[in-house]
Design an enzyme around this catalytic site. Structure first.
Site, mmCIF file in Angstrom:
data_model
loop_
_atom_site.group_PDB
_atom_site.id
_atom_site.type_symbol
_atom_site.label_atom_id
_atom_site.label_comp_id
_atom_site.label_asym_id
_atom_site.label_seq_id
_atom_site.Cartn_x
_atom_site.Cartn_y
_atom_site.Cartn_z
ATOM 1 N N ASN A 11 35.138 -77.228 -12.289
ATOM 2 C CA ASN A 11 34.936 -78.151 -11.170
ATOM 3 C C ASN A 11 33.434 -78.370 -11.034
ATOM 4 O O ASN A 11 32.710 -77.469 -10.616
ATOM 5 C CB ASN A 11 35.524 -77.523 -9.900
ATOM 6 C CG ASN A 11 35.254 -78.364 -8.663
ATOM 7 O OD1 ASN A 11 34.739 -79.478 -8.754
ATOM 8 N ND2 ASN A 11 35.589 -77.829 -7.496
ATOM 9 N N LYS A 13 31.924 -80.327 -9.059
ATOM 10 C CA LYS A 13 31.521 -80.631 -7.671
ATOM 11 C C LYS A 13 30.527 -81.799 -7.665
ATOM 12 O O LYS A 13 30.632 -82.699 -8.483
ATOM 13 C CB LYS A 13 30.970 -79.369 -6.997
ATOM 14 C CG LYS A 13 31.944 -78.192 -7.105
ATOM 15 C CD LYS A 13 31.575 -77.017 -6.254
ATOM 16 C CE LYS A 13 32.603 -75.904 -6.438
ATOM 17 N NZ LYS A 13 32.392 -74.760 -5.578
ATOM 18 N N HIS A 97 40.575 -78.684 -2.005
ATOM 19 C CA HIS A 97 39.528 -77.677 -2.222
ATOM 20 C C HIS A 97 38.965 -77.234 -0.871
ATOM 21 O O HIS A 97 38.852 -78.041 0.054
ATOM 22 C CB HIS A 97 38.420 -78.265 -3.110
ATOM 23 C CG HIS A 97 37.480 -77.219 -3.602
ATOM 24 N ND1 HIS A 97 36.462 -76.724 -2.818
ATOM 25 C CD2 HIS A 97 37.410 -76.547 -4.778
ATOM 26 C CE1 HIS A 97 35.803 -75.789 -3.499
ATOM 27 N NE2 HIS A 97 36.370 -75.675 -4.704
ATOM 28 N N GLU A 99 36.077 -76.795 0.108
ATOM 29 C CA GLU A 99 34.924 -77.589 0.565
ATOM 30 C C GLU A 99 35.386 -78.877 1.237
ATOM 31 O O GLU A 99 34.754 -79.365 2.173
ATOM 32 C CB GLU A 99 33.977 -77.855 -0.615
ATOM 33 C CG GLU A 99 33.209 -76.584 -0.964
ATOM 34 C CD GLU A 99 32.867 -76.420 -2.430
ATOM 35 O OE1 GLU A 99 32.916 -77.410 -3.180
ATOM 36 O OE2 GLU A 99 32.559 -75.279 -2.827
ATOM 37 N N GLU A 169 41.478 -69.689 -4.291
ATOM 38 C CA GLU A 169 40.023 -69.579 -4.220
ATOM 39 C C GLU A 169 39.634 -69.002 -2.858
ATOM 40 O O GLU A 169 39.540 -69.741 -1.870
ATOM 41 C CB GLU A 169 39.375 -70.959 -4.385
ATOM 42 C CG GLU A 169 39.705 -71.631 -5.700
ATOM 43 C CD GLU A 169 38.635 -72.638 -6.101
ATOM 44 O OE1 GLU A 169 38.088 -72.481 -7.197
ATOM 45 O OE2 GLU A 169 38.321 -73.553 -5.313
ATOM 46 N N GLY A 175 30.805 -69.507 -4.899
ATOM 47 C CA GLY A 175 29.358 -69.729 -4.966
ATOM 48 C C GLY A 175 28.537 -68.585 -4.399
ATOM 49 O O GLY A 175 27.341 -68.716 -4.176
ATOM 50 N N SER A 215 33.303 -67.516 -8.110
ATOM 51 C CA SER A 215 32.318 -66.751 -8.876
ATOM 52 C C SER A 215 32.861 -66.211 -10.201
ATOM 53 O O SER A 215 32.539 -65.089 -10.606
ATOM 54 C CB SER A 215 31.727 -65.621 -8.025
ATOM 55 O OG SER A 215 31.076 -66.165 -6.888
HETATM 56 P P1 13P Z 1 32.023 -70.959 -8.068
HETATM 57 O O1 13P Z 1 32.597 -70.642 -9.431
HETATM 58 O O2 13P Z 1 30.681 -71.600 -8.124
HETATM 59 O O3 13P Z 1 32.101 -69.781 -7.146
HETATM 60 O O4 13P Z 1 33.000 -72.096 -7.433
HETATM 61 C C1 13P Z 1 34.371 -71.908 -7.422
HETATM 62 C C2 13P Z 1 35.017 -73.171 -7.018
HETATM 63 O O5 13P Z 1 34.920 -73.585 -5.871
HETATM 64 C C3 13P Z 1 35.750 -73.926 -8.040
HETATM 65 O O6 13P Z 1 36.509 -74.950 -7.477
#
Ligand code: 13P
Length: 254
Positions: A11, A13, A97, A99, A169, A175, A215
């Site tokens: 992803n 983003k 997601h 976010e 997740e 992150g 992560s």
């Molecule tokens: P990270 O791998 O940067 O922690 O992000 C995970 C994520 O949100 C994938 O959709």
């Protein structure tokens, strides 16, 4: 693991301009020329989808989008339909997601509409679920996930959902460098599978791929993938670098 084919998904983003996305996709095709035993997907920003599709077409890397709107077309400024995504080369779409839930008002109801649009538009939906840190600390992890799964998948039959992928997740692991331990993730994945079994039956729950995200890095992927109910990963930060992402994809050969 049952007969489930692993999926490693990146992803991207809101990272990478068109030229940066093309460059990373080119490198990835070079580093991952022919992976047959697992599925691989990258989800660049909307602006780069068609360009990246030109690069990955014919390779073992599939294309995904990071969101989809539920209407087929119309006066919905700023939105993107499933037909548009398919025409840009997408096979997958990430839905719900954390976010989007945190910053853009995504709810279980809108998640459900997007899943419907994905299914009807021939896209494979990747439904994201996960608890916040304070929810885990107060022992609400399972009840939060129960609600996200039940509401997000309400009214669908198992045959509607035959391509569904779920991504667990935990928000506190995204992150942050704090990965859930493989045991913590396995416990939740098993719980998610049991929820799916209650709603849609054992055959369905055994066939659904459940990815872990939060992560994921080259140094923790093998341990996660060794767990029975972890069928792949949804990778954020580490998917932005082609070399690092290819190490994750090649987890079996590390
Ligand atoms: P990270 O791998 O940067 O922690 O992000 C995970 C994520 O949100 C994938 O959709």
């Amino acid at each position: 693991m049952e007969d489930r084919r692993a999926l490693i998904a990146g992803n991207w983003k809101m990272f990478k301009t068109c030229s940066e996305a093309v460059e990373t996709a080119r490198q990835l095709v070079e580093f991952v020329p022919d992976v047959n035993e697992i599925d691989v997907m990258i989800a660049p920003a909307f602006t780069s989808l068609a360009l990246v599709n030109d690069i990955v077409q014919g390779s073992c890397i599939s294309l995904g989008a990071q969101n989809v709107f539920w209407e087929k077309e119309g006066a919905y400024t700023g939105e993107t339909s499933s037909d548009m995504l398919v025409s840009a080369g997408c096979k997958y779409v990430i839905i719900g997601h954390s976010e989007r839930r945190q910053y853009f008002g995504e709810t279980d109801e809108t998640v459900k509409k997007r899943i419907d649009a994905a299914i009807n538009g021939d896209l494979i939906p990747i439904l994201c679920v996960g608890e916040m840190e304070k929810e885990r600390e107060s022992g609400e992890t399972f009840s939060v996930l129960d609600k996200q799964i039940k509401k997000g998948l309400e009214d669908f039959s198992y045959s509607d959902l035959r391509t569904l992928v779920i991504a667990y997740e935990p928000v506190w692991a995204i992150g942050t460098g704090k990965t859930a331990t493989s045991d913590q993730a396995q416990e939740v994945h098993l719980f998610l599978r049991s929820l799916l079994e209650k709603s849609f039956g054992a055959k369905f729950s055994e066939s659904v791929r459940i990815l872990y995200g939060g992560s994921v890095k080259p140094n923790n992927i093998s341990e996660l993938m060794a767990m029975n109910d972890i069928d792949g990963a949804l990778v954020g930060g580490a998917s932005l670098n082609a070399e690092m992402f290819s190490r994750i994809i090649h987890f079996k050969h590390q």
